[in-house]
Structure formats: C-alpha cells, structure tokens
Design an enzyme around this catalytic site. Structure first.
Site, PDB file in Angstrom:
ATOM      1  CB  SER A 125      -0.844  -0.006   1.278  1.00  0.00           C
ATOM      2  OG  SER A 125      -1.435   1.255   1.502  1.00  0.00           O
TER       3      SER A 125
ATOM      4  CE1 TYR B 164      -4.234  -2.128   5.136  1.00  0.00           C
ATOM      5  CE2 TYR B 164      -3.240  -0.018   4.563  1.00  0.00           C
ATOM      6  CZ  TYR B 164      -3.860  -1.201   4.183  1.00  0.00           C
ATOM      7  OH  TYR B 164      -4.090  -1.451   2.845  1.00  0.00           O
TER       8      TYR B 164
HETATM    9  P1  NDP Z   1     -11.536  -5.705  -0.380  1.00  0.00           P
HETATM   10  O1  NDP Z   1     -12.046  -5.563   0.997  1.00  0.00           O
HETATM   11  O2  NDP Z   1     -12.481  -5.536  -1.514  1.00  0.00           O
HETATM   12  O3  NDP Z   1     -10.803  -7.113  -0.541  1.00  0.00           O
HETATM   13  C1  NDP Z   1     -10.096  -7.725   0.489  1.00  0.00           C
HETATM   14  C2  NDP Z   1     -10.036  -9.201   0.183  1.00  0.00           C
HETATM   15  O4  NDP Z   1      -9.274  -9.861   1.197  1.00  0.00           O
HETATM   16  C3  NDP Z   1     -11.392  -9.853   0.143  1.00  0.00           C
HETATM   17  O5  NDP Z   1     -11.462 -10.719  -0.966  1.00  0.00           O
HETATM   18  C4  NDP Z   1     -11.445 -10.649   1.439  1.00  0.00           C
HETATM   19  O6  NDP Z   1     -12.241 -11.789   1.241  1.00  0.00           O
HETATM   20  C5  NDP Z   1      -9.976 -11.030   1.573  1.00  0.00           C
HETATM   21  N1  NDP Z   1      -9.614 -11.431   2.921  1.00  0.00           N
HETATM   22  C6  NDP Z   1      -9.670 -10.715   4.066  1.00  0.00           C
HETATM   23  N2  NDP Z   1      -9.292 -11.451   5.107  1.00  0.00           N
HETATM   24  C7  NDP Z   1      -8.985 -12.687   4.621  1.00  0.00           C
HETATM   25  C8  NDP Z   1      -8.550 -13.904   5.198  1.00  0.00           C
HETATM   26  N3  NDP Z   1      -8.332 -14.021   6.519  1.00  0.00           N
HETATM   27  N4  NDP Z   1      -8.325 -14.961   4.388  1.00  0.00           N
HETATM   28  C9  NDP Z   1      -8.544 -14.873   3.061  1.00  0.00           C
HETATM   29  N5  NDP Z   1      -8.972 -13.752   2.463  1.00  0.00           N
HETATM   30  C10 NDP Z   1      -9.198 -12.680   3.231  1.00  0.00           C
HETATM   31  O7  NDP Z   1     -10.332  -4.676  -0.499  1.00  0.00           O
HETATM   32  P2  NDP Z   1      -9.170  -4.468  -1.588  1.00  0.00           P
HETATM   33  O8  NDP Z   1      -9.446  -5.223  -2.820  1.00  0.00           O
HETATM   34  O9  NDP Z   1      -8.939  -3.024  -1.646  1.00  0.00           O
HETATM   35  O10 NDP Z   1      -7.940  -5.126  -0.809  1.00  0.00           O
HETATM   36  C11 NDP Z   1      -6.988  -5.958  -1.423  1.00  0.00           C
HETATM   37  C12 NDP Z   1      -5.613  -5.594  -0.908  1.00  0.00           C
HETATM   38  O11 NDP Z   1      -5.277  -4.281  -1.370  1.00  0.00           O
HETATM   39  C13 NDP Z   1      -5.470  -5.531   0.609  1.00  0.00           C
HETATM   40  O12 NDP Z   1      -4.268  -6.160   0.984  1.00  0.00           O
HETATM   41  C14 NDP Z   1      -5.415  -4.050   0.909  1.00  0.00           C
HETATM   42  O13 NDP Z   1      -4.711  -3.792   2.090  1.00  0.00           O
HETATM   43  C15 NDP Z   1      -4.688  -3.560  -0.333  1.00  0.00           C
HETATM   44  N6  NDP Z   1      -4.808  -2.123  -0.612  1.00  0.00           N
HETATM   45  C16 NDP Z   1      -6.009  -1.591  -0.957  1.00  0.00           C
HETATM   46  C17 NDP Z   1      -6.115  -0.229  -1.210  1.00  0.00           C
HETATM   47  C18 NDP Z   1      -7.413   0.410  -1.519  1.00  0.00           C
HETATM   48  O14 NDP Z   1      -7.463   1.651  -1.559  1.00  0.00           O
HETATM   49  N7  NDP Z   1      -8.495  -0.327  -1.759  1.00  0.00           N
HETATM   50  C19 NDP Z   1      -4.949   0.646  -1.171  1.00  0.00           C
HETATM   51  C20 NDP Z   1      -3.722  -0.028  -0.840  1.00  0.00           C
HETATM   52  C21 NDP Z   1      -3.665  -1.369  -0.589  1.00  0.00           C
HETATM   53  P3  NDP Z   1     -13.123 -12.542   2.340  1.00  0.00           P
HETATM   54  O15 NDP Z   1     -13.683 -11.504   3.258  1.00  0.00           O
HETATM   55  O16 NDP Z   1     -14.150 -13.230   1.502  1.00  0.00           O
HETATM   56  O17 NDP Z   1     -12.199 -13.495   2.997  1.00  0.00           O
END
Ligand code: NDP
Length: 247
Positions: free
Chosen positions: A141, A154
């Site tokens: 990030s 975070y």
């Molecule tokens: P979302 O919340 O849309 O996606 C997060 C994903 O992580 C979901 O598919 C969720 O699925 C999965 N997840 C969470 N916990 C677990 C777990 N214990 N095991 C397996 N899967 C898990 O957010 P983003 O797509 O934005 O996030 C994706 C990545 O991008 C993250 O690492 C986030 O920190 C990073 N990021 C995002 C930014 C943004 O602005 N959106 C900016 C910078 C980085 P489920 O709940 O079904 O398990």
C-alpha cells in the site's frame, strides 16, 4: 512471456482488487485459482470466468491458516499441474489511532496482512524450488511507503511486507531458482476495504477521500498483468499506483 496459460493463485479474490485481477488475467488466458473466505462470491466469480471461456477454480481459504494455503497449492497442482504466480493480496484495514488501543484489530491486521502473506510464500516456495521458477506478487500500500495518521498498525504490516519482498528478491537473485517478486503500492482504490473501519472519524475522512479521487481496481489488475507478462529475465519489483487526482 505472455500471461496466457500461467497458473495464478489469487488471495482476496472475492472482491475488489483480487476479483478484478482474476477477471483480467483469465480474460488474457491465465488459469486462475481463487481464494478467500466468502464462498458465494468466489463461486459467482468462477462461474463468470468460465462462462466467458476462461479457466478458474476456487477454494474457500483463510490466509491465516498455513494448511489452507498449502491445500490451495495442491488444488492448483491437481487442476492445472503447477503454480507460476501467487498474488498475495488478501488484506484488511480496520484503521484507528493508536491511542484507541484496538488491539484485536492490530492482531487481525498482523495475522492477515503480514502472516497471511508469509503463509502464501511458504506454501509456494517448495513448488517454485522444484520448478526452478515462480513469481510472488504482493499487495502492500502507499501506507507501506509513507506514514499516515490512523494507519499505524496497517502501515506497519505494509512496511513489513515491503521489506520481506525486497529480501526475497535479493536472495532469489543469488540462488538457483528464478523467483521474481513484485510489490504493489496502491493508493485510493474503490473496493470494499473501507467497510472494515469502525472508527467514525477515520471512516469519515477516508470515505471523503475515496469519493473524491478513488479509482477502479482495474488499475491494479493492469499493473499485475504488466508485471507477469515481462520476460523471465525482467523483474518488475515495485509499482506505485495513484489515482491521477490524488495528491
Ligand atoms: P476488499 O475488501 O475488496 O478485498 C479484500 C479481500 O481480502 C477480500 O477478498 C477478502 O475476502 C480477503 N480477505 C480478508 N481477510 C482474509 C482472510 N483471513 N483470508 C482470506 N482472504 C481474506 O479490499 P481491496 O481489494 O482493496 O484489498 C486488497 C488488498 O489491497 C489488501 O491487501 C489491501 O490492504 C490492499 N490495498 C487496498 C487499497 C485500496 O485503496 N483499496 C490501497 C492499498 C492497498 P473474504 O472476506 O471473503 O475473505
């Protein structure tokens, strides 16, 4: 060189960046292995991909569980005879000031954003060693590059992931197995990520920012595609992706 026929494990594939990346890579001929906890979303995405002529399998997976990550690799081996890329993308962001002492959230972020990435790495390293090649892509990030108030833990997990990936890059360069590493530093991307924020002030300011400047997760899927499609001797080690309008 191309994305076509590459076997790509994607964690966090049930929404946001992971789902967008699965769609694009599958469209470009990759065989995608979808992982997250919410089965209905995974099933829906797998159906969408296969109905459009792509190849996808899914498995309900919690990245906190090492054995579930190993099972994911076994699934990829069974269906697609190997693993070329792991996209360690699952993450949560329940941000709050450190003084609020939300220690459960701290532990969950460490378990998912950092240990979850380590579990992914540990699961693929043996098969990469056997194949003598592989590609690890991880979503950090901009909070892994700069410090922001409200993003203490975070950001700590995302800084940690940055270090981890760079060390793997350096170690792999001197070892026999060709492992490429790509770390992504997205800024404001419109996904479900803000839903995990319970602190009212942090939620309000981040929602305002995202509403003003946030862009589609497709931006990150294109970055992943770009990193994968490079020739084997070229490692796109880091990519920072901002919305054009984010200061
Ligand atoms: P979302 O919340 O849309 O996606 C997060 C994903 O992580 C979901 O598919 C969720 O699925 C999965 N997840 C969470 N916990 C677990 C777990 N214990 N095991 C397996 N899967 C898990 O957010 P983003 O797509 O934005 O996030 C994706 C990545 O991008 C993250 O690492 C986030 O920190 C990073 N990021 C995002 C930014 C943004 O602005 N959106 C900016 C910078 C980085 P489920 O709940 O079904 O398990």
């Amino acid at each position: 060189m191309a994305v076509q026929n590459k076997v790509v494990i994607i964690t966090g594939a049930s929404s946001g960046i992971g789902a967008a990346t699965a769609r694009l890579l599958a469209q470009n001929g990759a065989k995608v292995v979808l992982a997250a906890r919410r089965e209905s979303q995974l099933q829906q995405l797998q159906q969408q991909i296969t109905q459009s002529g792509g190849e996808a399998v899914y498995q309900v997976t919690d990245v906190r569980q090492p054995e579930e990550m190993h099972a994911l690799v076994e699934l990829a081996k069974k269906h697609f005879q190997g693993v070329d890329v792991i996209f360690n993308n699952a993450g949560i962001m329940p941000n709050s000031p450190i003084s609020a002492l939300q220690t459960n959230d701290w532990n969950n972020m460490i378990d998912i954003n950092l240990k979850g990435v380590l579990n992914g790495i540990a699961a693929v390293m043996p098969i990469f060693a056997k194949q003598k090649s592989g590609h690890i892509i991880t979503t950090s990030s901009i909070a892994g590059l700069k410090s922001f108030m409200g993003c203490g833990v975070y950001g700590a997990t995302k800084f940690a992931v940055r270090n981890l990936m760079e060390v793997i890059r350096q170690e792999s360069a001197t070892e026999q197995t060709n492992i490429r590493t790509t770390t992504l530093y997205p800024a404001a991307i419109n996904t479900e990520l803000l839903q995990s924020i319970s602190d009212a002030n942090v939620l309000q300011s981040m929602t305002q920012l995202y509403n003003q400047v946030g862009i589609s997760p497709d931006a990150i899927s294109r970055a992943v595609n770009f990193a994968i499609e490079q020739p084997e001797d070229t490692n796109i080690s880091e990519l920072t992706i901002y919305p054009t309008k984010q200061a």
